[in-house]
Write a protein that holds these residues in place. Structure first.
Motif, PDB file in Angstrom:
ATOM      1  N   ARG A 326      82.100  82.999 106.194  1.00 21.65           N
ATOM      2  CA  ARG A 326      82.009  84.404 106.584  1.00 21.65           C
ATOM      3  C   ARG A 326      81.923  84.558 108.101  1.00 21.65           C
ATOM      4  N   ARG A 327      81.220  83.661 108.761  1.00 24.16           N
ATOM      5  CA  ARG A 327      81.192  83.675 110.225  1.00 24.16           C
ATOM      6  C   ARG A 327      82.599  83.492 110.773  1.00 24.16           C
ATOM      7  N   ASP A 328      83.316  82.511 110.215  1.00 23.88           N
ATOM      8  CA  ASP A 328      84.670  82.245 110.699  1.00 23.88           C
ATOM      9  C   ASP A 328      85.596  83.430 110.463  1.00 23.88           C
ATOM     10  N   ALA A 329      85.437  84.119 109.332  1.00 25.20           N
ATOM     11  CA  ALA A 329      86.253  85.301 109.065  1.00 25.20           C
ATOM     12  C   ALA A 329      85.964  86.396 110.084  1.00 25.20           C
ATOM     13  N   THR A 330      84.704  86.524 110.474  1.00 27.86           N
ATOM     14  CA  THR A 330      84.332  87.521 111.480  1.00 27.86           C
ATOM     15  C   THR A 330      84.983  87.208 112.816  1.00 27.86           C
ATOM     16  N   LEU A 331      84.863  85.970 113.262  1.00 29.20           N
ATOM     17  CA  LEU A 331      85.424  85.595 114.558  1.00 29.20           C
ATOM     18  C   LEU A 331      86.944  85.677 114.553  1.00 29.20           C
ATOM     19  N   ARG A 332      87.566  85.300 113.450  1.00 31.70           N
ATOM     20  CA  ARG A 332      89.026  85.406 113.349  1.00 31.70           C
ATOM     21  C   ARG A 332      89.462  86.866 113.375  1.00 31.70           C
ATOM     22  N   GLY A 333      88.729  87.714 112.642  1.00 30.80           N
ATOM     23  CA  GLY A 333      89.071  89.126 112.613  1.00 30.80           C
ATOM     24  C   GLY A 333      88.902  89.791 113.966  1.00 30.80           C
ATOM     25  N   LEU A 334      87.851  89.443 114.687  1.00 31.19           N
ATOM     26  CA  LEU A 334      87.647  90.008 116.016  1.00 31.19           C
ATOM     27  C   LEU A 334      88.757  89.562 116.967  1.00 31.19           C
ATOM     28  N   ALA A 335      89.113  88.291 116.895  1.00 29.95           N
ATOM     29  CA  ALA A 335      90.187  87.794 117.757  1.00 29.95           C
ATOM     30  C   ALA A 335      91.513  88.494 117.451  1.00 29.95           C
ATOM     31  N   ASP A 336      91.754  88.818 116.202  1.00 31.67           N
ATOM     32  CA  ASP A 336      93.020  89.438 115.801  1.00 31.67           C
ATOM     33  C   ASP A 336      93.060  90.936 116.067  1.00 31.67           C
ATOM     34  N   ARG A 391      76.860  99.916 124.952  1.00 30.80           N
ATOM     35  CA  ARG A 391      78.189  99.285 124.835  1.00 30.80           C
ATOM     36  C   ARG A 391      78.211  98.160 123.800  1.00 30.80           C
ATOM     37  N   ASN A 392      77.126  97.975 123.098  1.00 30.95           N
ATOM     38  CA  ASN A 392      77.043  96.850 122.167  1.00 30.95           C
ATOM     39  C   ASN A 392      76.911  97.315 120.727  1.00 30.95           C
ATOM     40  N   MET A 393      77.251  96.426 119.814  1.00 30.81           N
ATOM     41  CA  MET A 393      76.999  96.648 118.393  1.00 30.81           C
ATOM     42  C   MET A 393      76.713  95.313 117.728  1.00 30.81           C
ATOM     43  N   ARG A 394      75.860  95.359 116.713  1.00 29.68           N
ATOM     44  CA  ARG A 394      75.584  94.159 115.922  1.00 29.68           C
ATOM     45  C   ARG A 394      76.443  94.175 114.676  1.00 29.68           C
ATOM     46  N   LEU A 395      77.153  93.077 114.456  1.00 26.67           N
ATOM     47  CA  LEU A 395      77.963  92.899 113.256  1.00 26.67           C
ATOM     48  C   LEU A 395      77.339  91.799 112.409  1.00 26.67           C
ATOM     49  N   SER A 396      77.065  92.104 111.162  1.00 27.28           N
ATOM     50  CA  SER A 396      76.446  91.158 110.250  1.00 27.28           C
ATOM     51  C   SER A 396      77.495  90.628 109.275  1.00 27.28           C
ATOM     52  N   TYR A 397      77.564  89.306 109.140  1.00 25.53           N
ATOM     53  CA  TYR A 397      78.560  88.705 108.250  1.00 25.53           C
ATOM     54  C   TYR A 397      77.932  88.081 106.999  1.00 25.53           C
ATOM     55  N   CYS A 398      76.660  88.352 106.736  1.00 22.29           N
ATOM     56  CA  CYS A 398      75.976  87.621 105.671  1.00 22.29           C
ATOM     57  C   CYS A 398      76.306  88.124 104.272  1.00 22.29           C
ATOM     58  N   PHE A 399      76.607  89.402 104.116  1.00 23.12           N
ATOM     59  CA  PHE A 399      76.700  89.947 102.760  1.00 23.12           C
ATOM     60  C   PHE A 399      78.125  90.139 102.235  1.00 23.12           C
ATOM     61  N   PRO A 400      79.072  90.740 102.988  1.00 28.18           N
ATOM     62  CA  PRO A 400      80.411  90.936 102.426  1.00 28.18           C
ATOM     63  C   PRO A 400      81.147  89.603 102.267  1.00 28.18           C
ATOM     64  N   THR A 401      82.155  89.594 101.428  1.00 31.73           N
ATOM     65  CA  THR A 401      82.999  88.414 101.305  1.00 31.73           C
ATOM     66  C   THR A 401      83.838  88.249 102.571  1.00 31.73           C
ATOM     67  N   ALA A 402      84.407  87.062 102.741  1.00 30.62           N
ATOM     68  CA  ALA A 402      85.224  86.803 103.925  1.00 30.62           C
ATOM     69  C   ALA A 402      86.399  87.774 104.005  1.00 30.62           C
ATOM     70  N   GLU A 403      86.998  88.072 102.861  1.00 34.81           N
ATOM     71  CA  GLU A 403      88.141  89.000 102.852  1.00 34.81           C
ATOM     72  C   GLU A 403      87.716  90.396 103.281  1.00 34.81           C
TER      73      GLU A 403
END
Length: 446
Positions: A326-336, A391-403
């Motif tokens: 899920r962490r990797d999906a977050t970082l990939r999504g942000l990069a994209d 200018r900041n926001m917290r994004l949490s990747y713990c609960f949703p699925t990677a998709e």
């Protein structure tokens, strides 16, 4: 003698004037400290963020679906059958000895050597934080916190009327020189600095982790200045890249350590703990008994049962793998999907990524539009006591699925790009200079 009757025609002179204009008729009766109590920005989002069509990158709810729920249910049923009388009775204000002994084993995973007698069981680590603040902080006392810091801690400190002073962070967490400067300056001004509050592992909200060398430097400053450290460590075992780091408490027995089973097992049991020097422990027990008499006894039996009869270490490894995806999906999504002038942290564990928006954008102002696009986050200013973090926001990747996470970053990216396009249309273009996250006492808003 005529019967007594209620007099309804007169109004007591003790009642507040202009009562008809007050939304809360008890406003004059509350304690002064309630004026600083505010609604949690995270909790306020839950009613919206939990709607199924919304991808919630807001709340830090752990994913417990991977727990062996069937086997746990059978085990808890056997617990009631065999130990129900003890498990459903009042208990010790300090917590049950068997539970404290298990906690000694859990903390050993981060190189802490402890005595069960110096542990106090609490209703989650949030209550641990409340008890520590209660016994140390008087109104106006200073509490040092990372910039930014956990919103629940800020709420607790505010409730006890502490003067919250944020200390600078960089990509390695708290800056030791900034801690020293803050303490020296505040003490010179006649302020009482009670303690430094820090989350060294996967900081909430930034995800930043203090390396070992930085931890040693912070402990050296604390020793030099006789500064108490409160170490909050709910995520330490949930490392994604590498092994767990030694806790601050492992190197200095004067550190007050807060732990929890909410992230490594399940939050519904509400079991946390404080490991403290012996004299502090005694006062914590008194405060605990005044607050709740005893922490939840059945929850202690249930968690002890889990630790004794299940491979909890293997379960934590399973959690790590799940959160890595899920962490990797977050970082990939942000990069994209993010514009090139947005930046973000790259956590090595825990639950959170800290996103910094392009110049000129405000995360609080964007929230309604984001929810309209069916994605939610926590605005950055919730994690500051001084109004910074817009200018900041917290994004949490713990609960949703990677998709779902990847789709959430796409929706969020659309909101941000649309805002930038609108600003450019009206002649207010954002700067092309990337913003460095958490590079000072607060995000650089210049």
């Amino acid at each position: 003698m005529p019967p007594l009757r209620w007099e309804t025609e007169t109004v007591s002179s003790l009642e507040p004037s202009r009562r008809d204009t007050r939304l809360d008729p008890y406003i004059d009766q509350y304690a002064d400290r309630t004026a600083s109590m505010t609604v949690s920005a995270v909790r306020a989002l839950f009613s919206v963020a939990n709607r199924p069509e919304v991808v919630s990158l807001a709340g830090g709810m752990p994913n417990i679906a991977d727990l062996p729920l069937g086997a746990l249910g059978a085990s808890f049923d056997a617990l009631v059958q065999t130990k129900g009388i003890q498990a459903m009775q009042y208990g010790s204000g300090q917590g049950e000895l068997f539970m404290r002994e298990h906690i000694v084993d859990v903390m050993a995973e981060e190189q802490i050597r402890a005595n069960a007698d110096d542990i106090v069981i609490t209703c989650g680590s949030q209550q641990a934080l409340d008890l520590v603040t209660r016994i140390f902080v008087d109104p106006g006392d200073v509490v040092l916190c990372e910039a930014p810091s956990y919103v629940g801690a800020l709420g607790t400190f505010n409730a006890y009327q502490a003067d919250i002073h944020h200390v600078a962070m960089d990509e390695h967490g708290l800056v030791p020189e900034a801690v020293r400067d803050a303490v020296v300056t505040l003490r010179a001004a006649g302020k009482r600095v009670k303690f430094l509050y820090t989350i060294p592992n996967f900081n909430n909200p930034t995800g930043i982790t203090q390396p070992v060398e930085r931890r040693q430097a912070i402990l050296a400053v604390a020793d030099e200045l006789d500064l108490l450290i409160v170490e909050d460590n709910p995520y330490g075992l949930l490392t994604i890249d590498g092994e767990p780091l030694p806790a601050l408490r492992s190197a200095d027995p004067r550190v007050i350590y807060l732990g929890s089973f909410s992230k490594t097992f399940a939050p519904g049991f509400r079991i946390g703990w404080v490991l403290a020097p012996h004299a502090v422990r005694e006062r914590l027990v008194i405060a605990q008994e005044a607050a709740v008499l005893s922490p939840p006894v059945f929850s202690q039996f249930a968690i002890a049962n889990y630790l004794e009869n299940f491979d909890w270490r293997a379960q934590i490894v399973s959690f790590r793998e799940m959160y890595r995806e899920r962490r990797d999906a977050t970082l990939r999504g942000l990069a994209d999907h993010m514009p090139p002038t947005a930046t973000w942290t790259h956590p090595t564990g825990g639950f959170f990524v800290w996103l910094t928006l392009p110049e000129g954008l405000d995360s609080q102002a964007l929230l309604a539009r984001a929810v309209n696009e069916r994605v939610a986050y926590v605005p950055g200013n919730a994690f500051y006591a001084d109004g910074f973090g817009s200018r900041n926001m917290r994004l949490s990747y713990c609960f949703p699925t990677a998709e779902r996470i990847y789709e959430g970053t796409r929706r969020l990216g659309k909101v941000i790009r649309d805002e930038l396009e609108m600003r450019e249309t009206f002649g207010l273009p954002a700067t092309e200079t990337p913003h460095k996250p958490v590079s000072g006492p607060a995000p650089d808003l210049s």
